[in-house]
Design a protein around this motif. Structure first.
Motif, PDB file in Angstrom:
ATOM      1  N   HIS A 162      12.528 -37.499 -40.625  1.00 36.35           N
ATOM      2  CA  HIS A 162      11.074 -37.374 -40.627  1.00 36.35           C
ATOM      3  C   HIS A 162      10.671 -36.326 -41.656  1.00 36.35           C
ATOM      4  CE1 HIS A 162      12.460 -34.239 -37.866  1.00 36.35           C
ATOM      5  NE2 HIS A 162      11.317 -33.590 -38.079  1.00 36.35           N
ATOM      6  N   ALA A 163       9.582 -36.586 -42.341  1.00 41.04           N
ATOM      7  CA  ALA A 163       9.126 -35.663 -43.374  1.00 41.04           C
ATOM      8  C   ALA A 163       7.601 -35.641 -43.393  1.00 41.04           C
ATOM      9  CB  ALA A 163       9.666 -36.076 -44.737  1.00 41.04           C
ATOM     10  N   PHE A 164       7.043 -34.423 -43.313  1.00 48.59           N
ATOM     11  CA  PHE A 164       5.605 -34.208 -43.413  1.00 48.59           C
ATOM     12  C   PHE A 164       5.353 -33.353 -44.655  1.00 48.59           C
ATOM     13  CE2 PHE A 164       6.524 -35.096 -39.038  1.00 48.59           C
ATOM     14  CZ  PHE A 164       5.444 -35.842 -38.585  1.00 48.59           C
ATOM     15  N   PHE A 188      -1.036 -28.277 -34.146  1.00 51.82           N
ATOM     16  CA  PHE A 188       0.113 -28.065 -33.268  1.00 51.82           C
ATOM     17  C   PHE A 188       0.044 -26.628 -32.771  1.00 51.82           C
ATOM     18  CE2 PHE A 188       4.551 -27.324 -32.134  1.00 51.82           C
ATOM     19  CZ  PHE A 188       4.883 -28.497 -31.481  1.00 51.82           C
ATOM     20  N   ILE A 189      -0.683 -26.421 -31.684  1.00 52.91           N
ATOM     21  CA  ILE A 189      -0.838 -25.093 -31.096  1.00 52.91           C
ATOM     22  C   ILE A 189       0.050 -25.011 -29.862  1.00 52.91           C
ATOM     23  CG2 ILE A 189      -2.477 -23.423 -30.166  1.00 52.91           C
ATOM     24  CD1 ILE A 189      -4.685 -24.862 -31.701  1.00 52.91           C
ATOM     25  N   ASP A 190       1.212 -24.439 -30.030  1.00 56.34           N
ATOM     26  CA  ASP A 190       2.208 -24.346 -28.951  1.00 56.34           C
ATOM     27  C   ASP A 190       1.990 -23.038 -28.193  1.00 56.34           C
ATOM     28  OD1 ASP A 190       4.362 -24.683 -27.294  1.00 56.34           O
ATOM     29  OD2 ASP A 190       5.877 -24.303 -28.846  1.00 56.34           O
ATOM     30  N   THR A 191       0.991 -23.010 -27.328  1.00 53.90           N
ATOM     31  CA  THR A 191       0.596 -21.760 -26.668  1.00 53.90           C
ATOM     32  C   THR A 191       1.684 -21.204 -25.764  1.00 53.90           C
ATOM     33  OG1 THR A 191      -0.472 -23.081 -24.943  1.00 53.90           O
ATOM     34  CG2 THR A 191      -1.860 -22.305 -26.762  1.00 53.90           C
ATOM     35  N   ASN A 192       2.510 -22.054 -25.198  1.00 57.78           N
ATOM     36  CA  ASN A 192       3.561 -21.605 -24.282  1.00 57.78           C
ATOM     37  C   ASN A 192       4.941 -21.519 -24.937  1.00 57.78           C
ATOM     38  OD1 ASN A 192       1.734 -21.501 -22.083  1.00 57.78           O
ATOM     39  ND2 ASN A 192       1.953 -23.721 -21.793  1.00 57.78           N
ATOM     40  N   ASN A 193       4.972 -21.744 -26.256  1.00 58.93           N
ATOM     41  CA  ASN A 193       6.241 -21.692 -27.005  1.00 58.93           C
ATOM     42  C   ASN A 193       7.300 -22.631 -26.435  1.00 58.93           C
ATOM     43  OD1 ASN A 193       5.390 -19.705 -28.881  1.00 58.93           O
ATOM     44  ND2 ASN A 193       5.731 -18.113 -27.340  1.00 58.93           N
ATOM     45  N   PRO A 218      14.662 -27.957 -32.833  1.00 57.93           N
ATOM     46  CA  PRO A 218      14.818 -28.098 -34.291  1.00 57.93           C
ATOM     47  C   PRO A 218      13.903 -29.157 -34.911  1.00 57.93           C
ATOM     48  CG  PRO A 218      16.694 -29.043 -33.124  1.00 57.93           C
ATOM     49  CD  PRO A 218      15.896 -28.309 -32.109  1.00 57.93           C
ATOM     50  N   LEU A 219      13.408 -30.094 -34.106  1.00 57.47           N
ATOM     51  CA  LEU A 219      12.494 -31.097 -34.649  1.00 57.47           C
ATOM     52  C   LEU A 219      11.193 -30.478 -35.127  1.00 57.47           C
ATOM     53  CD1 LEU A 219      12.910 -34.001 -32.043  1.00 57.47           C
ATOM     54  CD2 LEU A 219      13.969 -33.807 -34.296  1.00 57.47           C
ATOM     55  N   TYR A 220      10.865 -29.290 -34.595  1.00 57.13           N
ATOM     56  CA  TYR A 220       9.608 -28.624 -34.944  1.00 57.13           C
ATOM     57  C   TYR A 220       9.858 -27.320 -35.702  1.00 57.13           C
ATOM     58  CZ  TYR A 220       8.016 -31.874 -31.352  1.00 57.13           C
ATOM     59  OH  TYR A 220       7.772 -33.009 -30.613  1.00 57.13           O
ATOM     60  N   ASP A 221      10.939 -27.281 -36.448  1.00 59.94           N
ATOM     61  CA  ASP A 221      11.238 -26.117 -37.279  1.00 59.94           C
ATOM     62  C   ASP A 221      10.444 -26.244 -38.580  1.00 59.94           C
ATOM     63  OD1 ASP A 221      12.212 -24.037 -38.748  1.00 59.94           O
ATOM     64  OD2 ASP A 221      14.303 -24.722 -38.772  1.00 59.94           O
ATOM     65  N   PHE A 222       9.275 -25.621 -38.598  1.00 67.66           N
ATOM     66  CA  PHE A 222       8.369 -25.779 -39.734  1.00 67.66           C
ATOM     67  C   PHE A 222       8.855 -25.056 -40.990  1.00 67.66           C
ATOM     68  CE2 PHE A 222       5.270 -26.063 -36.051  1.00 67.66           C
ATOM     69  CZ  PHE A 222       5.316 -27.452 -36.012  1.00 67.66           C
ATOM     70  N   ASN A 223       9.923 -24.286 -40.855  1.00 66.23           N
ATOM     71  CA  ASN A 223      10.520 -23.640 -42.020  1.00 66.23           C
ATOM     72  C   ASN A 223      11.585 -24.509 -42.682  1.00 66.23           C
ATOM     73  OD1 ASN A 223       9.033 -21.173 -41.780  1.00 66.23           O
ATOM     74  ND2 ASN A 223      10.347 -20.628 -40.033  1.00 66.23           N
ATOM     75  N   ASN A 224      11.905 -25.610 -42.060  1.00 68.09           N
ATOM     76  CA  ASN A 224      12.887 -26.544 -42.618  1.00 68.09           C
ATOM     77  C   ASN A 224      12.190 -27.397 -43.675  1.00 68.09           C
ATOM     78  OD1 ASN A 224      14.674 -28.624 -43.191  1.00 68.09           O
ATOM     79  ND2 ASN A 224      15.341 -28.869 -41.060  1.00 68.09           N
ATOM     80  N   THR A 225      12.445 -27.104 -44.922  1.00 64.91           N
ATOM     81  CA  THR A 225      11.738 -27.778 -46.013  1.00 64.91           C
ATOM     82  C   THR A 225      12.175 -29.220 -46.203  1.00 64.91           C
ATOM     83  OG1 THR A 225      13.317 -26.852 -47.598  1.00 64.91           O
ATOM     84  CG2 THR A 225      11.266 -25.630 -47.229  1.00 64.91           C
ATOM     85  N   THR A 226      13.253 -29.624 -45.550  1.00 62.69           N
ATOM     86  CA  THR A 226      13.617 -31.041 -45.589  1.00 62.69           C
ATOM     87  C   THR A 226      12.601 -31.874 -44.815  1.00 62.69           C
ATOM     88  OG1 THR A 226      15.970 -30.509 -45.732  1.00 62.69           O
ATOM     89  CG2 THR A 226      15.406 -32.727 -44.995  1.00 62.69           C
ATOM     90  N   ASN A 227      12.091 -31.288 -43.739  1.00 68.01           N
ATOM     91  CA  ASN A 227      11.162 -32.016 -42.871  1.00 68.01           C
ATOM     92  C   ASN A 227       9.700 -31.614 -43.059  1.00 68.01           C
ATOM     93  OD1 ASN A 227      13.737 -31.418 -40.554  1.00 68.01           O
ATOM     94  ND2 ASN A 227      13.320 -33.428 -41.441  1.00 68.01           N
TER      95      ASN A 227
END
Length: 519
Positions: A420-422, A429-434, A440-449
């Motif tokens: 998946h790539a955005f 995507f407001i993850d108030t409860n963390n 890892p699917l929501y690792d926004f620092n992963n530049t592959t995704n």
């Protein structure tokens, strides 16, 4: 015994007669008050009964009155029908209204288009109350549409009719699973000379193509739609429009044409691209007020694309905007919005490439449980879990809505590919409860995704509230999407203009629309 029976009937008649009104009335004198002076039936189909309209007739005087006659001006030859206090007809005599009271008059119409002589296709009549100097009237007006009526063939049987059906599958006992509908027999083209009114489903059979030309209007009755079978195609050749009437678009909608139904979801079924259907194309198309806008099934048996969507909007559905199951979809300049579940849901993997798409879900008709965008490599039944590879790419897309978390990813089977790539997207995507902090699917620092995305910043849509009219998802000059798009995609001629035909010039905006300055 016969004499006793006759006596009993006579006593009953006398008893009923004694229950008649015991008040005196005066004749009406032309002072009736009407809740409106015109009943307008907006767009009535040829030889199809309209919905029912109602007016209130009030007697404001202190006397009980009798209206000597209520009649349609065209009399018994009128295409209109009336119902006054539960009695149907076209001519009524001696209608009573108590002092300070009112009655209802209900009206319907079924028009033979061939009998309409008005150049503007209007069919008119009047309800006349009383006569002479006391006469009052209410106008009846209908805009009549000549249509191509598509409905299943039927054969008379002893207790009704046997209707034509579309075969969907065969069960383990060899019995056909069917749905009522009309089977096209050959390659078919629908043109825009007059609208299409569809009862039941239209089945496009294997190896055949249904082509719909620019400007065509399709009206679907309840529980109706289009089914594209294995090896079949649907080609919608809408074109860019120059007015707010979208005169060159192809529009799919329900057959309730009253103004109050303009933004009511769930009026008809779906467009179902079944497993193995190929090369369906939607160009400059509007799909609205359905249950599911597009139901797109697997195409794993061939390298051909299931669906290509260009300059198209799908909105106001009670369930999904688009539900895909292991499909192959490419979308450019698409809007999917206002859906009871997800705007776009991809189950059982598949291949998806979306460019300059606006997905925005501000559904208010019920408590929505699903995010705007859902992507999964799994599809579950009561007995089995199926999984498949996924490849999903979203470039220059807006994924937003009224909930904190508006997209979800599910990689349930570790042996499947889950790519998946955005890229250059605006995402809520407001993850108030963390709860997704360690996923890892929501690792926004992963530049592959994830590359160059904007999170939780207002897209500044023009209008997201359908209670105030039609949803308008064009963005304003304060949008977080402005000038943030990846311009490398502009080598694609379709993406060089936005969904409204406005040129995209670098630096360009994310989403289906170029921004405007709101008035």
């Amino acid at each position: 015994m016969n004499v006793i029976f006759k006596l009993a009937i006579l006593v009953l008649i006398i008893t009923l007669s004694s229950c008649r009104k015991d008040f005196d009335t005066v004749l009406s004198n032309g002072t009736l008050e009407f809740s409106r002076d015109t009943i307008f039936f907006n767009r009535v189909f040829d030889n199809i009964s309209s919905s029912t309209r109602r007016i209130t007739i009030k007697n404001n005087s202190s006397d009980d009155i009798t209206i000597p006659k209520i009649t349609l001006e065209r009399g018994n030859n009128s295409f209109y029908r009336l119902n006054i206090d539960g009695i149907e007809g076209k001519i009524f005599n001696n209608i009573d209204i108590l002092a300070k009271d009112s009655i209802y008059v209900f009206a319907e119409v079924t028009v033979d288009f061939s009998q309409v002589t008005d150049l503007n296709f209007m069919y008119k009549d009047e309800i006349l109350f009383d006569g002479g100097l006391n006469q009052q009237k209410v106008s009846l007006e209908s805009l009549v549409l000549d249509v191509n009526l598509i409905r299943p063939n039927r054969t008379a049987i002893e207790n009704g009719f046997d209707y034509e059906e579309i075969i969907l599958a065969t069960d383990t006992q060899g019995n056909n699973l069917t749905i009522r509908g009309t089977n096209l027999l050959e390659d078919t083209t629908w043109q825009n000379s007059k609208p299409y009114l569809i009862y039941g489903y239209v089945g496009v059979p294997t190896g055949k193509t249904l082509t719909i030309e620019a400007g065509t209007r399709l009206y679907f009755h309840q529980n109706s739609g289009i089914i594209v079978q294995e090896g079949a195609s649907l080609i919608v050749n809408g074109e860019q429009s120059t007015t707010e009437e979208f005169e060159n678009q192809v529009i799919f909608q329900g057959d309730r044409l009253e103004e109050e139904y303009a933004e009511v979801s769930g009026q008809w079924g779906t467009i179902w691209l079944r497993e193995g259907s190929v090369n369906t194309q939607l160009n400059h198309t509007t799909i609205k007020n359905a249950t599911i806008g597009l139901l797109v099934d697997s195409n794993i048996t061939t390298a051909a694309e299931t669906l290509a969507v260009n300059n198209t909007q799908v909105y106001n559905t009670t369930s999904f905007g688009i539900l895909a199951r292991n499909a192959k979809i490419t979308a450019k300049n698409m809007v999917v919005a206002n859906n009871g579940k997800a705007s776009f849901s991809a189950m059982l993997g598949g291949t998806y490439n979306f460019y300059h798409t606006t997905m925005a879900n501000y559904w208010r008709n019920s408590n929505r449980q699903n995010p705007t965008l859902m992507i999964s490599d799994v599809f579950e039944t009561q007995t089995t879990i199926f999984t498949a590879d996924l490849q999903a790419n979203f470039t220059n897309c807006i994924i937003y809505g009224s909930q904190n978390i508006e997209y979800s990813l599910e990689n349930k089977e570790t042996t499947t590919t889950f790519d998946h790539a955005f890229k250059n997207c605006v995402i809520k995507f407001i993850d108030t409860n963390n709860q997704y902090a360690n996923n890892p699917l929501y690792d926004f620092n992963n530049t592959t995704n994830y590359q160059n995305n904007t999170y939780n910043q207002n897209p500044n849509f023009y209008n997201t509230d359908t209670t105030e009219g039609k949803m308008e998802l064009i963005i304003g000059e304060n949008s977080s999407a402005n000038t943030q798009a990846d311009t490398s995609v502009l080598t694609d001629i379709i993406l060089q203009k936005d969904i409204l035909g406005v040129d995209r010039v670098a630096p360009t905006d994310i989403g289906a629309y170029q921004h405007i300055t709101f008035q």
